[in-house]
Motif scaffolding. Structure first.
Motif, mmCIF file in Angstrom:
data_model
loop_
_atom_site.group_PDB
_atom_site.id
_atom_site.type_symbol
_atom_site.label_atom_id
_atom_site.label_comp_id
_atom_site.label_asym_id
_atom_site.label_seq_id
_atom_site.Cartn_x
_atom_site.Cartn_y
_atom_site.Cartn_z
ATOM 1 N N GLU B 77 -45.997 -41.678 -50.040
ATOM 2 C CA GLU B 77 -47.082 -41.143 -49.699
ATOM 3 C C GLU B 77 -47.326 -39.576 -50.504
ATOM 4 O O GLU B 77 -48.078 -39.207 -50.878
ATOM 5 C CB GLU B 77 -47.436 -40.691 -48.188
ATOM 6 C CG GLU B 77 -47.407 -42.231 -47.335
ATOM 7 C CD GLU B 77 -48.681 -43.130 -47.784
ATOM 8 O OE1 GLU B 77 -49.243 -42.861 -48.552
ATOM 9 O OE2 GLU B 77 -48.721 -44.097 -47.017
ATOM 10 N N GLU B 78 -45.880 -39.067 -50.453
ATOM 11 C CA GLU B 78 -45.928 -37.850 -50.986
ATOM 12 C C GLU B 78 -46.115 -38.061 -52.748
ATOM 13 O O GLU B 78 -46.589 -37.157 -53.264
ATOM 14 C CB GLU B 78 -44.486 -37.276 -50.863
ATOM 15 C CG GLU B 78 -44.230 -36.924 -49.558
ATOM 16 C CD GLU B 78 -43.143 -36.615 -48.671
ATOM 17 O OE1 GLU B 78 -42.001 -36.814 -49.576
ATOM 18 O OE2 GLU B 78 -42.747 -36.354 -47.701
ATOM 19 N N ARG B 79 -45.666 -39.148 -53.120
ATOM 20 C CA ARG B 79 -45.910 -39.489 -54.672
ATOM 21 C C ARG B 79 -47.444 -39.579 -54.893
ATOM 22 O O ARG B 79 -47.929 -38.995 -55.928
ATOM 23 C CB ARG B 79 -45.033 -40.744 -55.102
ATOM 24 C CG ARG B 79 -45.110 -41.205 -56.429
ATOM 25 C CD ARG B 79 -44.232 -42.044 -56.667
ATOM 26 N NE ARG B 79 -44.114 -43.172 -55.829
ATOM 27 C CZ ARG B 79 -44.676 -44.292 -55.829
ATOM 28 N NH1 ARG B 79 -45.845 -44.406 -56.828
ATOM 29 N NH2 ARG B 79 -44.688 -45.047 -54.918
ATOM 30 N N HIS B 80 -47.982 -40.122 -53.775
ATOM 31 C CA HIS B 80 -49.448 -40.474 -54.055
ATOM 32 C C HIS B 80 -50.135 -39.122 -53.935
ATOM 33 O O HIS B 80 -50.974 -38.818 -54.845
ATOM 34 C CB HIS B 80 -49.976 -41.039 -52.845
ATOM 35 C CG HIS B 80 -49.495 -42.793 -52.794
ATOM 36 N ND1 HIS B 80 -49.853 -43.552 -51.599
ATOM 37 C CD2 HIS B 80 -49.005 -43.545 -53.824
ATOM 38 C CE1 HIS B 80 -49.261 -44.831 -52.040
ATOM 39 N NE2 HIS B 80 -48.743 -44.706 -53.110
ATOM 40 N N ALA B 81 -49.840 -38.156 -53.042
ATOM 41 C CA ALA B 81 -50.293 -36.867 -52.968
ATOM 42 C C ALA B 81 -50.248 -36.237 -54.204
ATOM 43 O O ALA B 81 -51.031 -35.335 -54.920
ATOM 44 C CB ALA B 81 -49.662 -35.987 -51.751
ATOM 45 N N GLU B 82 -49.006 -36.182 -54.942
ATOM 46 C CA GLU B 82 -48.788 -35.452 -56.159
ATOM 47 C C GLU B 82 -49.546 -36.044 -57.116
ATOM 48 O O GLU B 82 -49.919 -35.168 -58.186
ATOM 49 C CB GLU B 82 -47.172 -35.357 -56.405
ATOM 50 C CG GLU B 82 -46.940 -34.598 -57.519
ATOM 51 C CD GLU B 82 -47.451 -33.251 -57.194
ATOM 52 O OE1 GLU B 82 -47.387 -32.549 -56.203
ATOM 53 O OE2 GLU B 82 -47.974 -32.730 -58.192
ATOM 54 N N ALA B 83 -49.737 -37.312 -57.385
ATOM 55 C CA ALA B 83 -50.551 -37.897 -58.308
ATOM 56 C C ALA B 83 -51.926 -37.440 -58.287
ATOM 57 O O ALA B 83 -52.665 -37.005 -59.295
ATOM 58 C CB ALA B 83 -50.317 -39.497 -58.275
ATOM 59 N N LEU B 84 -52.360 -37.293 -57.113
ATOM 60 C CA LEU B 84 -53.818 -37.021 -56.860
ATOM 61 C C LEU B 84 -54.071 -35.528 -56.945
ATOM 62 O O LEU B 84 -54.795 -34.946 -57.689
ATOM 63 C CB LEU B 84 -54.204 -37.643 -55.289
ATOM 64 C CG LEU B 84 -54.413 -38.829 -54.997
ATOM 65 C CD1 LEU B 84 -54.282 -38.974 -53.452
ATOM 66 C CD2 LEU B 84 -55.447 -39.479 -55.543
ATOM 67 N N ARG B 85 -53.075 -34.784 -56.542
ATOM 68 C CA ARG B 85 -53.136 -33.186 -56.907
ATOM 69 C C ARG B 85 -53.148 -33.064 -58.481
ATOM 70 O O ARG B 85 -53.792 -32.344 -59.068
ATOM 71 C CB ARG B 85 -51.845 -32.562 -56.299
ATOM 72 C CG ARG B 85 -52.124 -32.293 -54.931
ATOM 73 C CD ARG B 85 -50.836 -31.374 -54.555
ATOM 74 N NE ARG B 85 -50.763 -31.302 -53.177
ATOM 75 C CZ ARG B 85 -49.766 -31.797 -52.466
ATOM 76 N NH1 ARG B 85 -48.792 -32.706 -53.156
ATOM 77 N NH2 ARG B 85 -49.794 -31.817 -51.143
ATOM 78 N N SER B 86 -52.238 -33.894 -59.022
ATOM 79 C CA SER B 86 -52.144 -33.584 -60.602
ATOM 80 C C SER B 86 -53.704 -34.048 -61.203
ATOM 81 O O SER B 86 -54.180 -33.498 -62.101
ATOM 82 C CB SER B 86 -50.982 -34.529 -61.148
ATOM 83 O OG SER B 86 -51.212 -34.484 -62.573
ATOM 84 N N ALA B 87 -54.154 -35.070 -60.731
ATOM 85 C CA ALA B 87 -55.647 -35.536 -61.153
ATOM 86 C C ALA B 87 -56.541 -34.513 -61.045
ATOM 87 O O ALA B 87 -57.358 -34.065 -61.746
ATOM 88 C CB ALA B 87 -55.959 -36.777 -60.451
ATOM 89 N N ALA B 88 -56.480 -33.894 -59.685
ATOM 90 C CA ALA B 88 -57.536 -32.688 -59.265
ATOM 91 C C ALA B 88 -57.200 -31.511 -60.284
ATOM 92 O O ALA B 88 -58.148 -30.936 -60.725
ATOM 93 C CB ALA B 88 -57.094 -32.154 -57.806
ATOM 94 N N ARG B 89 -55.994 -31.311 -60.836
ATOM 95 C CA ARG B 89 -55.777 -30.161 -61.726
ATOM 96 C C ARG B 89 -56.369 -30.461 -62.838
ATOM 97 O O ARG B 89 -57.245 -29.416 -63.683
ATOM 98 C CB ARG B 89 -54.289 -30.010 -61.869
ATOM 99 C CG ARG B 89 -53.439 -29.153 -60.913
ATOM 100 C CD ARG B 89 -52.106 -28.920 -60.981
ATOM 101 N NE ARG B 89 -51.153 -28.708 -60.076
ATOM 102 C CZ ARG B 89 -50.257 -29.693 -59.606
ATOM 103 N NH1 ARG B 89 -50.626 -30.699 -60.300
ATOM 104 N NH2 ARG B 89 -49.707 -29.592 -58.513
ATOM 105 N N GLU B 90 -56.365 -31.726 -63.301
ATOM 106 C CA GLU B 90 -57.256 -32.056 -64.558
ATOM 107 C C GLU B 90 -58.519 -31.983 -64.733
ATOM 108 O O GLU B 90 -59.325 -31.624 -65.461
ATOM 109 C CB GLU B 90 -56.853 -33.486 -64.854
ATOM 110 C CG GLU B 90 -55.575 -33.976 -65.262
ATOM 111 C CD GLU B 90 -55.117 -33.519 -66.538
ATOM 112 O OE1 GLU B 90 -56.092 -33.839 -67.664
ATOM 113 O OE2 GLU B 90 -54.143 -32.677 -66.981
ATOM 114 N N LEU B 91 -59.090 -32.107 -63.471
ATOM 115 C CA LEU B 91 -60.440 -31.555 -63.049
ATOM 116 C C LEU B 91 -60.793 -30.438 -62.842
ATOM 117 O O LEU B 91 -62.070 -30.026 -62.538
ATOM 118 C CB LEU B 91 -61.019 -32.554 -61.907
ATOM 119 C CG LEU B 91 -60.825 -34.045 -62.139
ATOM 120 C CD1 LEU B 91 -61.375 -34.765 -60.866
ATOM 121 C CD2 LEU B 91 -61.938 -34.141 -63.334
ATOM 122 N N GLY B 92 -59.852 -29.297 -62.852
ATOM 123 C CA GLY B 92 -59.984 -28.263 -62.790
ATOM 124 C C GLY B 92 -60.162 -27.527 -61.305
ATOM 125 O O GLY B 92 -60.629 -26.458 -60.917
#
Lengths: 148, 168
Positions: B77-92
């Motif tokens: 779940e922590e890995r999922h959260a980090e992957a999603l955060r990374s995607a969020a950063r890509e979206l600014g």
């Protein structure tokens, strides 16, 4: 020359083919007589699930007025998959072939979800992908493998 | 996107792919699409953070295989959260997360965790058709598949039969 992106019909048609191949593979595994009781029930259920998913995907296209021309013949006798199924010596080997198919299905659905644009088709495909994830988990459990 | 493995995608959080417009036939997301997806991402991050916290809490009351399993799920779940955060950063977007972080009540066990995973999978399923960035859909779909596997692993730990239907 740059290849054009697939149309929505082509993407869904690809998923329907995935399901038809899996229905065939699971039915072939059941018919081969190398699966014991529980595994046989599992594979027979998976074959039925794939037929159900294929039907739902087809219905989804028809609802958009984009019906397919009917299923093309599915000839798999000479393909590597047929050899893998025939060459599986025992139940575990057969279940591993079926598990590999589930992983490929999950990857194909994941890629296809990036190409679908119609919300209803996205919902159907995502839910079907979840069904494959359940099936993969069930196969791993049957094989005594870790699920996660 | 083609050729990227599930593990690689989850590790990279779709980084660099969405903005490059690869991996989908849909239009490159404009500002409103990005803003919409960022909102969905933040909700998803909150869900994953809540799941990870739940499993860490649950682990403290367990031992043996059950403890090992829920710690593994927490790490996922922590890995999922980090992957999603990374995607969020890509979206600014601000990857700090927002929305309600849902956790299981104290005293809950593996049985309640199965329902928790089912809810998490259902939430991803509801989000997916609303996601406008094609590559993000693939990332979330892989996360959905892992949540399904989590529920199956929890059922197995409790000696329950796996659930396998045509659809989720």
């Amino acid at each position: 020359m740059r290849r054009r992106p697939p149309t929505q019909v082509e993407v869904v048609d690809g998923l329907i083919r995935i399901e038809r191949v899996r229905a065939w593979a699971n039915a072939t595994a059941v018919a081969g007589g190398r699966l014991g009781g529980e595994a046989q029930v599992l594979a027979a259920g998976f074959a039925e699930h794939s037929r159900t998913r294929a039907g739902a995907l087809r219905t989804g296209l028809e609802a958009l007025g984009s019906g397919l021309d009917g299923p093309a013949p599915l000839v798999l006798a000479g393909e590597p998959l047929a050899a893998d199924l025939a060459g599986a010596r025992d139940e575990a080997a057969l279940l591993r072939v079926l598990a590999r198919l589930e992983r490929v299905a999950i990857d194909t659905y994941a890629r296809s979800l990036a190409r679908l644009e119609v919300p209803e088709l996205i919902s159907t495909a995502a839910s079907a992908m979840g069904g494959h994830a359940q099936q993969l988990a069930a196969l791993r459990l049957a094989l005594g493998d870790e699920v996660v | 996107m083609v050729g990227l493995t599930r593990r690689a995608l989850l590790a990279r959080g779709a980084a660099g792919l969405m903005l490059a417009g690869c991996g989908g036939s849909g239009p490159t997301p404009g500002l409103s699409d990005a803003a919409s997806d960022a909102g969905l991402l933040m909700d998803a991050v909150a869900g994953e953070v809540g799941s990870a916290r739940t499993y860490r809490d649950l682990a403290s009351g367990l031992s043996g295989d059950g403890r090992r399993l829920v710690l593994r799920l927490a790490a996922d779940e922590e890995r999922h959260a980090e992957a999603l955060r990374s995607a969020a950063r890509e979206l600014g977007a601000d990857p700090g997360g927002r929305g309600d972080v849902l956790v299981l009540e104290p005293g809950s066990g593996l049985s309640e965790a199965i329902s928790f995973e089912a809810s998490a999978a259902a939430a991803h399923l509801q989000r997916l058709p609303r996601v406008r960035t094609p590559q993000l859909r693939t990332l979330m779909a892989y996360i959905l598949a892992e949540e399904v596997a989590h529920a199956a692993a929890l059922r197995a730990e409790l000696g329950r039969e796996p659930v396998a239907g045509a659809f989720l």
